[in-house]
Design a protein around this motif. Structure first.
Motif, PDB file in Angstrom:
ATOM      1  N   VAL A   1       0.835  -1.202   0.000  1.00  0.00           N
ATOM      2  CA  VAL A   1       0.000   0.000   0.000  1.00  0.00           C
ATOM      3  C   VAL A   1       0.871   1.253   0.000  1.00  0.00           C
ATOM      4  O   VAL A   1       0.586   2.213  -0.714  1.00  0.00           O
ATOM      5  CB  VAL A   1      -0.969  -0.008   1.199  1.00  0.00           C
ATOM      6  CG1 VAL A   1      -1.611   1.349   1.387  1.00  0.00           C
ATOM      7  CG2 VAL A   1      -2.037  -1.047   0.989  1.00  0.00           C
ATOM      8  N   THR A   2       1.949   1.219   0.761  1.00  0.00           N
ATOM      9  CA  THR A   2       2.851   2.366   0.780  1.00  0.00           C
ATOM     10  C   THR A   2       3.457   2.599  -0.603  1.00  0.00           C
ATOM     11  O   THR A   2       3.543   3.736  -1.073  1.00  0.00           O
ATOM     12  CB  THR A   2       3.969   2.150   1.816  1.00  0.00           C
ATOM     13  OG1 THR A   2       3.359   1.940   3.082  1.00  0.00           O
ATOM     14  CG2 THR A   2       4.903   3.331   1.881  1.00  0.00           C
ATOM     15  N   ALA A   3       3.870   1.526  -1.263  1.00  0.00           N
ATOM     16  CA  ALA A   3       4.438   1.656  -2.607  1.00  0.00           C
ATOM     17  C   ALA A   3       3.398   2.179  -3.587  1.00  0.00           C
ATOM     18  O   ALA A   3       3.695   3.057  -4.414  1.00  0.00           O
ATOM     19  CB  ALA A   3       4.970   0.299  -3.084  1.00  0.00           C
ATOM     20  N   LEU A   4       2.187   1.680  -3.477  1.00  0.00           N
ATOM     21  CA  LEU A   4       1.118   2.125  -4.377  1.00  0.00           C
ATOM     22  C   LEU A   4       0.786   3.595  -4.165  1.00  0.00           C
ATOM     23  O   LEU A   4       0.634   4.356  -5.127  1.00  0.00           O
ATOM     24  CB  LEU A   4      -0.120   1.254  -4.155  1.00  0.00           C
ATOM     25  CG  LEU A   4      -1.196   1.307  -5.185  1.00  0.00           C
ATOM     26  CD1 LEU A   4      -0.673   0.874  -6.539  1.00  0.00           C
ATOM     27  CD2 LEU A   4      -2.355   0.414  -4.782  1.00  0.00           C
ATOM     28  N   GLU A   5       0.692   4.016  -2.916  1.00  0.00           N
ATOM     29  CA  GLU A   5       0.415   5.428  -2.629  1.00  0.00           C
ATOM     30  C   GLU A   5       1.572   6.315  -3.090  1.00  0.00           C
ATOM     31  O   GLU A   5       1.349   7.417  -3.591  1.00  0.00           O
ATOM     32  CB  GLU A   5       0.171   5.621  -1.134  1.00  0.00           C
ATOM     33  CG  GLU A   5      -1.155   5.087  -0.688  1.00  0.00           C
ATOM     34  CD  GLU A   5      -1.364   5.239   0.802  1.00  0.00           C
ATOM     35  OE1 GLU A   5      -2.518   5.332   1.214  1.00  0.00           O
ATOM     36  OE2 GLU A   5      -0.369   5.262   1.552  1.00  0.00           O
ATOM     37  N   SER A   6       2.784   5.818  -2.933  1.00  0.00           N
ATOM     38  CA  SER A   6       3.943   6.579  -3.368  1.00  0.00           C
ATOM     39  C   SER A   6       3.936   6.761  -4.882  1.00  0.00           C
ATOM     40  O   SER A   6       4.197   7.860  -5.397  1.00  0.00           O
ATOM     41  CB  SER A   6       5.222   5.868  -2.921  1.00  0.00           C
ATOM     42  OG  SER A   6       6.343   6.517  -3.437  1.00  0.00           O
ATOM     43  N   LEU A   7       3.643   5.688  -5.600  1.00  0.00           N
ATOM     44  CA  LEU A   7       3.574   5.779  -7.065  1.00  0.00           C
ATOM     45  C   LEU A   7       2.452   6.718  -7.499  1.00  0.00           C
ATOM     46  O   LEU A   7       2.623   7.519  -8.423  1.00  0.00           O
ATOM     47  CB  LEU A   7       3.353   4.399  -7.675  1.00  0.00           C
ATOM     48  CG  LEU A   7       4.558   3.481  -7.727  1.00  0.00           C
ATOM     49  CD1 LEU A   7       4.144   2.090  -8.196  1.00  0.00           C
ATOM     50  CD2 LEU A   7       5.615   4.058  -8.641  1.00  0.00           C
ATOM     51  N   ASP A   8       1.311   6.611  -6.839  1.00  0.00           N
ATOM     52  CA  ASP A   8       0.192   7.489  -7.175  1.00  0.00           C
ATOM     53  C   ASP A   8       0.578   8.953  -6.957  1.00  0.00           C
ATOM     54  O   ASP A   8       0.341   9.787  -7.832  1.00  0.00           O
ATOM     55  CB  ASP A   8      -1.030   7.125  -6.325  1.00  0.00           C
ATOM     56  CG  ASP A   8      -2.195   8.030  -6.596  1.00  0.00           C
ATOM     57  OD1 ASP A   8      -2.589   8.155  -7.775  1.00  0.00           O
ATOM     58  OD2 ASP A   8      -2.723   8.634  -5.638  1.00  0.00           O
ATOM     59  N   GLY A   9       1.181   9.253  -5.838  1.00  0.00           N
ATOM     60  CA  GLY A   9       1.590  10.628  -5.560  1.00  0.00           C
ATOM     61  C   GLY A   9       2.633  11.125  -6.540  1.00  0.00           C
ATOM     62  O   GLY A   9       2.569  12.258  -7.032  1.00  0.00           O
ATOM     63  N   LYS A  10       3.587  10.264  -6.853  1.00  0.00           N
ATOM     64  CA  LYS A  10       4.660  10.634  -7.775  1.00  0.00           C
ATOM     65  C   LYS A  10       4.096  10.961  -9.163  1.00  0.00           C
ATOM     66  O   LYS A  10       4.394  12.008  -9.737  1.00  0.00           O
ATOM     67  CB  LYS A  10       5.656   9.485  -7.877  1.00  0.00           C
ATOM     68  CG  LYS A  10       6.766   9.698  -8.856  1.00  0.00           C
ATOM     69  CD  LYS A  10       7.662   8.471  -8.904  1.00  0.00           C
ATOM     70  CE  LYS A  10       8.689   8.588  -9.996  1.00  0.00           C
ATOM     71  NZ  LYS A  10       9.519   7.374 -10.072  1.00  0.00           N
ATOM     72  N   TYR A  11       3.282  10.066  -9.695  1.00  0.00           N
ATOM     73  CA  TYR A  11       2.767  10.291 -11.042  1.00  0.00           C
ATOM     74  C   TYR A  11       1.685  11.360 -11.083  1.00  0.00           C
ATOM     75  O   TYR A  11       1.552  12.066 -12.078  1.00  0.00           O
ATOM     76  CB  TYR A  11       2.275   8.972 -11.656  1.00  0.00           C
ATOM     77  CG  TYR A  11       3.441   8.087 -12.004  1.00  0.00           C
ATOM     78  CD1 TYR A  11       4.344   8.480 -12.986  1.00  0.00           C
ATOM     79  CD2 TYR A  11       3.666   6.915 -11.330  1.00  0.00           C
ATOM     80  CE1 TYR A  11       5.439   7.705 -13.291  1.00  0.00           C
ATOM     81  CE2 TYR A  11       4.764   6.132 -11.624  1.00  0.00           C
ATOM     82  CZ  TYR A  11       5.652   6.524 -12.613  1.00  0.00           C
ATOM     83  OH  TYR A  11       6.745   5.762 -12.909  1.00  0.00           O
ATOM     84  N   ARG A  12       0.954  11.520  -9.993  1.00  0.00           N
ATOM     85  CA  ARG A  12      -0.030  12.599  -9.936  1.00  0.00           C
ATOM     86  C   ARG A  12       0.675  13.959  -9.999  1.00  0.00           C
ATOM     87  O   ARG A  12       0.275  14.848 -10.745  1.00  0.00           O
ATOM     88  CB  ARG A  12      -0.856  12.491  -8.647  1.00  0.00           C
ATOM     89  CG  ARG A  12      -2.007  13.461  -8.561  1.00  0.00           C
ATOM     90  CD  ARG A  12      -2.796  13.244  -7.278  1.00  0.00           C
ATOM     91  NE  ARG A  12      -3.272  11.877  -7.144  1.00  0.00           N
ATOM     92  CZ  ARG A  12      -4.415  11.432  -7.643  1.00  0.00           C
ATOM     93  NH1 ARG A  12      -5.197  12.261  -8.259  1.00  0.00           N
ATOM     94  NH2 ARG A  12      -4.766  10.184  -7.493  1.00  0.00           N
ATOM     95  N   ALA A  13       1.765  14.100  -9.242  1.00  0.00           N
ATOM     96  CA  ALA A  13       2.529  15.348  -9.259  1.00  0.00           C
ATOM     97  C   ALA A  13       3.156  15.581 -10.633  1.00  0.00           C
ATOM     98  O   ALA A  13       3.173  16.710 -11.147  1.00  0.00           O
ATOM     99  CB  ALA A  13       3.611  15.312  -8.185  1.00  0.00           C
TER     100      ALA A  13
END
Length: 162
Positions: free
Chosen positions: A123-135
């Motif tokens: 979940v941490t990796a998924l949230e990190s990827l989401d935040g990274k690509y969203r930005a």
């Protein structure tokens, strides 16, 4: 908003099934249970608020999905009260279940604690990827709105030629 945009993203149905009647029965049953206080649980209220049909865009669905993952990521591995609903021999069955639970607790704790660790990391990796690509997407969108359109067409032509 045109008619195409208002159409649900998915529909479930079958021939000879009156979906409207079934939905009316479900709504009546839910209203009766709500009146009796069955749905006071916050999880049920939250699920109703986040009705999947009403989530029209991918962004709200992804946000809801990540929130659900975050809430459900850890399996509850704590001890629990062992009860028996049967009247006959309930005391004996409770004792037997407690003995079995105590014998298996070590293995289940070990298994589920490892699973909790993996779930948390995922979940941490998924949230990190989401935040990274969203930005990154937001930065690219800002760049597109502020840049000269003629330069964009030139870049597109360069990419097409290569």
């Amino acid at each position: 908003m045109n008619a195409e945009e208002k159409k649900p993203q998915f529909e479930i149905g079958a021939e000879k099934v009156n979906a409207g009647k079934i939905m009316a029965e479900i709504k009546t049953a839910v209203a009766a249970k709500t009146a009796r206080g069955v749905y006071r649980d916050l999880r049920v209220a939250r699920a109703e608020m986040a009705n999947l049909v009403n989530m029209s865009d991918d962004e709200s669905f992804l946000k809801y999905y990540l929130e659900c993952l975050r809430d459900a990521v850890f399996v509850d591995i704590n001890d629990f009260e062992i009860r028996e609903k049967r009247r006959f021999g309930s005391g004996l069955l409770v004792v037997l279940k407690k003995i079995i639970w105590n014998a298996l607790k070590f293995y289940t704790y070990r298994l589920w604690s490892q699973q909790n660790q993996i779930n948390g990391l995922l979940v941490t990796a998924l949230e990190s990827l989401d935040g990274k690509y969203r930005a990154r997407i937001e930065a690219l969108e800002r760049k597109l709105t502020t840049s000269d359109p003629s330069k964009l067409h030139r870049k597109d032509a360069e990419i097409a030629e290569s």
